[in-house]
Design a protein around this motif. Structure first.
Motif, PDB file in Angstrom:
ATOM      1  N   SER A  91      -1.359  -7.137   6.232  1.00  0.00           N
ATOM      2  CA  SER A  91      -2.431  -7.042   5.229  1.00  0.00           C
ATOM      3  C   SER A  91      -2.568  -8.440   4.643  1.00  0.00           C
ATOM      4  N   GLY A  92      -3.353  -9.263   5.316  1.00  0.00           N
ATOM      5  CA  GLY A  92      -3.348 -10.693   5.058  1.00  0.00           C
ATOM      6  C   GLY A  92      -4.466 -11.203   4.176  1.00  0.00           C
ATOM      7  N   ILE A 145      -4.886  -1.647  24.187  1.00  0.00           N
ATOM      8  CA  ILE A 145      -3.570  -1.829  23.553  1.00  0.00           C
ATOM      9  C   ILE A 145      -3.616  -1.309  22.124  1.00  0.00           C
ATOM     10  N   LEU A 146      -4.680  -1.635  21.401  1.00  0.00           N
ATOM     11  CA  LEU A 146      -4.828  -1.153  20.025  1.00  0.00           C
ATOM     12  C   LEU A 146      -4.861   0.368  19.970  1.00  0.00           C
ATOM     13  N   LEU A 147      -5.422   0.990  20.993  1.00  0.00           N
ATOM     14  CA  LEU A 147      -5.499   2.454  21.034  1.00  0.00           C
ATOM     15  C   LEU A 147      -4.130   3.121  21.170  1.00  0.00           C
ATOM     16  N   THR A 148      -3.100   2.391  21.553  1.00  0.00           N
ATOM     17  CA  THR A 148      -1.774   2.992  21.683  1.00  0.00           C
ATOM     18  C   THR A 148      -1.190   3.393  20.332  1.00  0.00           C
ATOM     19  N   PHE A 149      -1.706   2.797  19.251  1.00  0.00           N
ATOM     20  CA  PHE A 149      -1.160   3.119  17.929  1.00  0.00           C
ATOM     21  C   PHE A 149      -2.224   3.356  16.853  1.00  0.00           C
ATOM     22  N   SER A 150      -3.517   3.228  17.230  1.00  0.00           N
ATOM     23  CA  SER A 150      -4.538   3.309  16.183  1.00  0.00           C
ATOM     24  C   SER A 150      -5.903   3.684  16.730  1.00  0.00           C
ATOM     25  N   ASN A 151      -6.790   3.916  15.795  1.00  0.00           N
ATOM     26  CA  ASN A 151      -8.213   4.027  16.076  1.00  0.00           C
ATOM     27  C   ASN A 151      -8.821   2.694  15.634  1.00  0.00           C
ATOM     28  N   PRO A 152      -9.033   1.754  16.570  1.00  0.00           N
ATOM     29  CA  PRO A 152      -9.525   0.430  16.178  1.00  0.00           C
ATOM     30  C   PRO A 152     -11.028   0.423  15.916  1.00  0.00           C
ATOM     31  N   ILE A 153     -11.398  -0.244  14.832  1.00  0.00           N
ATOM     32  CA  ILE A 153     -12.799  -0.365  14.446  1.00  0.00           C
ATOM     33  C   ILE A 153     -13.120  -1.846  14.279  1.00  0.00           C
ATOM     34  N   TYR A 154     -14.046  -2.345  15.092  1.00  0.00           N
ATOM     35  CA  TYR A 154     -14.443  -3.754  14.994  1.00  0.00           C
ATOM     36  C   TYR A 154     -15.323  -3.934  13.756  1.00  0.00           C
ATOM     37  N   VAL A 155     -14.975  -4.921  12.904  1.00  0.00           N
ATOM     38  CA  VAL A 155     -15.705  -5.105  11.641  1.00  0.00           C
ATOM     39  C   VAL A 155     -16.378  -6.471  11.490  1.00  0.00           C
ATOM     40  N   GLY A 156     -16.198  -7.388  12.454  1.00  0.00           N
ATOM     41  CA  GLY A 156     -16.898  -8.670  12.353  1.00  0.00           C
ATOM     42  C   GLY A 156     -16.011  -9.852  12.678  1.00  0.00           C
ATOM     43  N   GLU A 157     -16.421 -11.017  12.191  1.00  0.00           N
ATOM     44  CA  GLU A 157     -15.763 -12.277  12.521  1.00  0.00           C
ATOM     45  C   GLU A 157     -14.340 -12.343  11.959  1.00  0.00           C
ATOM     46  N   ILE A 158     -13.606 -13.346  12.412  1.00  0.00           N
ATOM     47  CA  ILE A 158     -12.217 -13.519  11.989  1.00  0.00           C
ATOM     48  C   ILE A 158     -12.129 -13.588  10.461  1.00  0.00           C
ATOM     49  N   GLY A 159     -11.164 -12.883   9.907  1.00  0.00           N
ATOM     50  CA  GLY A 159     -10.972 -12.825   8.459  1.00  0.00           C
ATOM     51  C   GLY A 159     -11.656 -11.640   7.814  1.00  0.00           C
ATOM     52  N   SER A 160     -12.655 -11.081   8.480  1.00  0.00           N
ATOM     53  CA  SER A 160     -13.400  -9.975   7.862  1.00  0.00           C
ATOM     54  C   SER A 160     -12.564  -8.708   7.749  1.00  0.00           C
ATOM     55  N   ALA A 161     -11.661  -8.474   8.690  1.00  0.00           N
ATOM     56  CA  ALA A 161     -10.810  -7.283   8.603  1.00  0.00           C
ATOM     57  C   ALA A 161      -9.819  -7.408   7.447  1.00  0.00           C
ATOM     58  N   HIS A 162      -9.254  -8.607   7.266  1.00  0.00           N
ATOM     59  CA  HIS A 162      -8.345  -8.798   6.129  1.00  0.00           C
ATOM     60  C   HIS A 162      -9.096  -8.678   4.807  1.00  0.00           C
ATOM     61  N   ALA A 163     -10.330  -9.141   4.769  1.00  0.00           N
ATOM     62  CA  ALA A 163     -11.134  -8.983   3.554  1.00  0.00           C
ATOM     63  C   ALA A 163     -11.405  -7.504   3.274  1.00  0.00           C
ATOM     64  N   LEU A 164     -11.761  -6.773   4.310  1.00  0.00           N
ATOM     65  CA  LEU A 164     -12.037  -5.345   4.153  1.00  0.00           C
ATOM     66  C   LEU A 164     -10.778  -4.594   3.720  1.00  0.00           C
ATOM     67  N   LYS A 165      -9.635  -4.933   4.278  1.00  0.00           N
ATOM     68  CA  LYS A 165      -8.368  -4.296   3.904  1.00  0.00           C
ATOM     69  C   LYS A 165      -8.047  -4.573   2.429  1.00  0.00           C
ATOM     70  N   ALA A 166      -8.328  -5.783   1.960  1.00  0.00           N
ATOM     71  CA  ALA A 166      -8.082  -6.113   0.541  1.00  0.00           C
ATOM     72  C   ALA A 166      -8.950  -5.242  -0.350  1.00  0.00           C
ATOM     73  N   ILE A 167     -10.198  -5.043   0.038  1.00  0.00           N
ATOM     74  CA  ILE A 167     -11.098  -4.171  -0.730  1.00  0.00           C
ATOM     75  C   ILE A 167     -10.569  -2.737  -0.689  1.00  0.00           C
ATOM     76  N   ASN A 168     -10.131  -2.291   0.470  1.00  0.00           N
ATOM     77  CA  ASN A 168      -9.578  -0.946   0.636  1.00  0.00           C
ATOM     78  C   ASN A 168      -8.362  -0.733  -0.278  1.00  0.00           C
ATOM     79  N   ASN A 169      -7.515  -1.765  -0.407  1.00  0.00           N
ATOM     80  CA  ASN A 169      -6.331  -1.654  -1.243  1.00  0.00           C
ATOM     81  C   ASN A 169      -6.657  -1.564  -2.727  1.00  0.00           C
ATOM     82  N   ILE A 170      -7.797  -2.114  -3.111  1.00  0.00           N
ATOM     83  CA  ILE A 170      -8.209  -2.041  -4.521  1.00  0.00           C
ATOM     84  C   ILE A 170      -8.579  -0.618  -4.861  1.00  0.00           C
TER      85      ILE A 170
END
Length: 170
Positions: A91-92, A145-170
Motif C-alpha cells: 500500500s504505497g 499471475i495476478l489471478l492466482t491470488f486476486s481479482n485484478p482491476i486495471y485502473v490507469g498509469e503507474i501510481g494510480s493504483a497506489h493513489a486509489l488504495k490511499a483513497i480506499n483506506n480513508i
C-alpha cells in the motif's frame, strides 16, 4: 515463467503461497525462519539475496511495509539486460512509486503498482482485489499471475493504483 516474491508478511505469505500453486516461486524475506517455513510448506525456493532473486526471476512481486522501504531494497539492484517485471503489492505512496518506476525502467524492469484489498482471510483463499496501475500491455501479460491470488482491476498509469488504495483506506 519464474516468479520472485519479496516480503512474506501477513499478506505476502499467503499471496506467495497462492502463486506457488501454479508457478515456480523464488522467495526472499529478511526473517529467514519465515522463508524456511514457506519453502517447507509450499516448495518455494529460498534465495540468499534480493539480487539472486532478481537474477533467477522473470516477474518479481513485492509486499513490504512502505514505498520508502521498497525504494531502499531496490536501489542497488542490477539487471542482466533481460526484460523483467516488478509488481508492487505494497500500500504505497504514488509519488515514490513513480520514482521507483523511473529507476527500474532504466534497467529494463517494467513496474506495476498493485496494492491489494481484502485482508488476511481473503489472501488465504486467493480472493483479494488488486488495483493495478502501469503499462496496460504489461498488465495483460501478467494478468494470469495476478489471478492466482486476486481479482485484478486495471485502473490507469503507474501510481494510480497506489493513489486509489490511499483513497480506499480513508
Amino acid at each position: 515463467m519464474n516468479i520472485g516474491f519479496i516480503g512474506l508478511g501477513t499478506m505476502g505469505y499467503p499471496i506467495a503461497m497462492n502463486i506457488s500453486k501454479k508457478y515456480k516461486v523464488n522467495i526472499f524475506n529478511r526473517t529467514i525462519s519465515k522463508s524456511n517455513k514457506h519453502s517447507n510448506d509450499y516448495k518455494t525456493i529460498i534465495k540468499k539475496s534480493i539480487q539472486d532473486l532478481f537474477d533467477d526471476s522473470d516477474v518479481i512481486f513485492t509486499c513490504v511495509s512502505t514505498s520508502n522501504i521498497l525504494n531502499n531494497i531496490l536501489k542497488d539492484i542490477k539487471n542482466n539486460g533481460s526484460k523483467k517485471y516488478l509488481i508492487d503489492c505494497t500500500s504505497g505512496n504514488p509519488d515514490t512509486t513513480i520514482i521507483i518506476h523511473n529507476y527500474l525502467k532504466e534497467i529494463n524492469i517494467e513496474m506495476l503498482d498493485s496494492p491489494i484489498s481484502g485482508g488476511p482471510d481473503k489472501a488465504l483463499k486467493g480472493n483479494l482485489c488488486s488495483m493495478v496501475g502501469g503499462n496496460f500491455e504489461s498488465f495483460n501479460i501478467l494478468k494470469d499471475i495476478l489471478l492466482t491470488f486476486s481479482n485484478p482491476i486495471y485502473v490507469g498509469e503507474i501510481g494510480s493504483a497506489h493513489a486509489l488504495k490511499a483513497i480506499n483506506n480513508i
